[in-house]
Design an enzyme around this catalytic site. Structure first.
Site, mmCIF file in Angstrom:
data_model
loop_
_atom_site.group_PDB
_atom_site.id
_atom_site.type_symbol
_atom_site.label_atom_id
_atom_site.label_comp_id
_atom_site.label_asym_id
_atom_site.label_seq_id
_atom_site.Cartn_x
_atom_site.Cartn_y
_atom_site.Cartn_z
ATOM 1 N N ARG A 6 22.855 69.186 25.849
ATOM 2 C CA ARG A 6 21.436 69.565 25.953
ATOM 3 C C ARG A 6 20.529 68.378 26.231
ATOM 4 N NH1 ARG A 6 20.468 71.563 20.230
ATOM 5 N NH2 ARG A 6 21.867 69.805 19.930
ATOM 6 N N ASP A 24 -1.424 52.679 18.415
ATOM 7 C CA ASP A 24 -0.379 52.857 19.421
ATOM 8 C C ASP A 24 -1.013 52.795 20.796
ATOM 9 O OD1 ASP A 24 1.473 53.286 17.428
ATOM 10 O OD2 ASP A 24 1.934 55.343 17.975
ATOM 11 N N ARG A 34 2.739 41.761 33.064
ATOM 12 C CA ARG A 34 1.601 41.798 32.143
ATOM 13 C C ARG A 34 1.855 40.734 31.083
ATOM 14 N NH1 ARG A 34 -1.600 46.625 32.524
ATOM 15 N NH2 ARG A 34 -0.592 48.185 33.837
ATOM 16 N N HIS A 93 0.126 37.606 26.677
ATOM 17 C CA HIS A 93 -1.102 37.910 25.930
ATOM 18 C C HIS A 93 -0.904 37.763 24.423
ATOM 19 C CE1 HIS A 93 -1.757 40.939 29.428
ATOM 20 N NE2 HIS A 93 -2.167 39.734 29.776
ATOM 21 N N LYS A 111 3.701 43.407 17.126
ATOM 22 C CA LYS A 111 3.909 44.563 18.000
ATOM 23 C C LYS A 111 5.353 45.032 17.918
ATOM 24 C CE LYS A 111 0.570 42.914 21.408
ATOM 25 N NZ LYS A 111 0.402 42.407 22.785
ATOM 26 N N HIS A 160 3.002 37.618 24.197
ATOM 27 C CA HIS A 160 3.881 38.704 24.623
ATOM 28 C C HIS A 160 3.586 39.089 26.067
ATOM 29 C CE1 HIS A 160 4.615 43.114 25.085
ATOM 30 N NE2 HIS A 160 5.800 42.690 24.705
ATOM 31 N N TYR A 169 3.640 50.643 22.721
ATOM 32 C CA TYR A 169 3.719 49.662 21.663
ATOM 33 C C TYR A 169 2.801 50.007 20.508
ATOM 34 C CZ TYR A 169 0.074 47.466 24.653
ATOM 35 O OH TYR A 169 -1.001 47.211 25.456
ATOM 36 N N LYS A 187 -7.185 38.530 35.517
ATOM 37 C CA LYS A 187 -7.226 37.796 34.247
ATOM 38 C C LYS A 187 -5.961 36.949 34.071
ATOM 39 C CE LYS A 187 -6.393 40.348 30.792
ATOM 40 N NZ LYS A 187 -6.453 41.381 29.771
ATOM 41 N N ASP A 188 -4.802 37.532 34.366
ATOM 42 C CA ASP A 188 -3.546 36.812 34.159
ATOM 43 C C ASP A 188 -3.320 35.702 35.178
ATOM 44 O OD1 ASP A 188 -2.982 38.229 31.895
ATOM 45 O OD2 ASP A 188 -1.645 39.652 32.866
#
Length: 186
Positions: free
Chosen positions: A23, A47, A58, A61, A71, A118, A131, A168-169
């Site tokens: 299933r 969350d 990403r 940060h 996290k 992270h 997360y 930003k990054d």
């Protein structure tokens, strides 16, 4: 739940027990009691979920000072390479990182404690990433370090020309130039 210790104490990979049959499958993705026994007591308050396409990186940060977030991250669908970098001055592991491949199929979760930057790279066509955070996000306390800082030696698992970053990054400082680091042992 299988708890895997990593090369940096306090960073854990968690593998849930997955029960499958014709299933489909079932697994317990969160249980406070089991988590507390395996990792320690952490009270998650928020969350988050993101969806990204192939090549998106990403990070790296973190939230500054008393707003630092622990996290617990996982991938619902797709495949990412998740990274935690120790940014605690005085730590024996300062500037070192742990990486973990998270997929919708392996159901692994990665625990990133306070004092770490992270980030993740999307290796599949797209990925849905979730997360839990133990402190609320505060945009005024957001900080980061350069994803491609050569001193970190991170292999993101992607050709450089495929990497997609936010504005930003693109402008985060190198670790050695970041004014918002943590102190080890505090």
């Amino acid at each position: 739940m299988n708890v895997i210790e990593t090369a940096i104490p306090g960073v854990f990979i968690l593998e849930p027990r997955v029960f499958g049959d014709n299933r489909g499958y079932f697994f317990e993705s969160w249980n406070q009691r089991v988590f507390d026994q395996a990792v320690g007591s952490v009270r998650f308050v928020q969350d988050n979920e993101s969806k990204s396409r192939y090549g998106v990186v990403r990070g790296l940060h973190f939230q500054r000072g008393e707003h630092a977030q622990a996290k617990l991250v996982r991938v619902v669908s797709g495949r990412v390479l998740d990274i935690a970098v120790d940014i605690r001055r005085g730590s024996p592991w300062f500037g070192q990182h742990v990486s973990c491949e998270l997929t919708g199929d392996n159901h692994r979760q990665f625990f990133v404690p306070h004092g770490f930057a992270h980030g993740f790279a999307v290796l599949s066509e797209e990925a849905v990433f979730q997360y839990k955070c133990d402190r609320f996000y505060d945009p005024e306390q957001e900080a980061g370090i350069a994803w491609n800082d050569p001193s970190l030696g991170i292999d993101w698992g992607l050709p450089t020309e495929d990497i997609i970053l936010s504005q930003k990054d693109l402008h985060n400082p190198l670790l050695k130039d970041c004014p918002y680091l943590f102190e080890y042992g505090l």
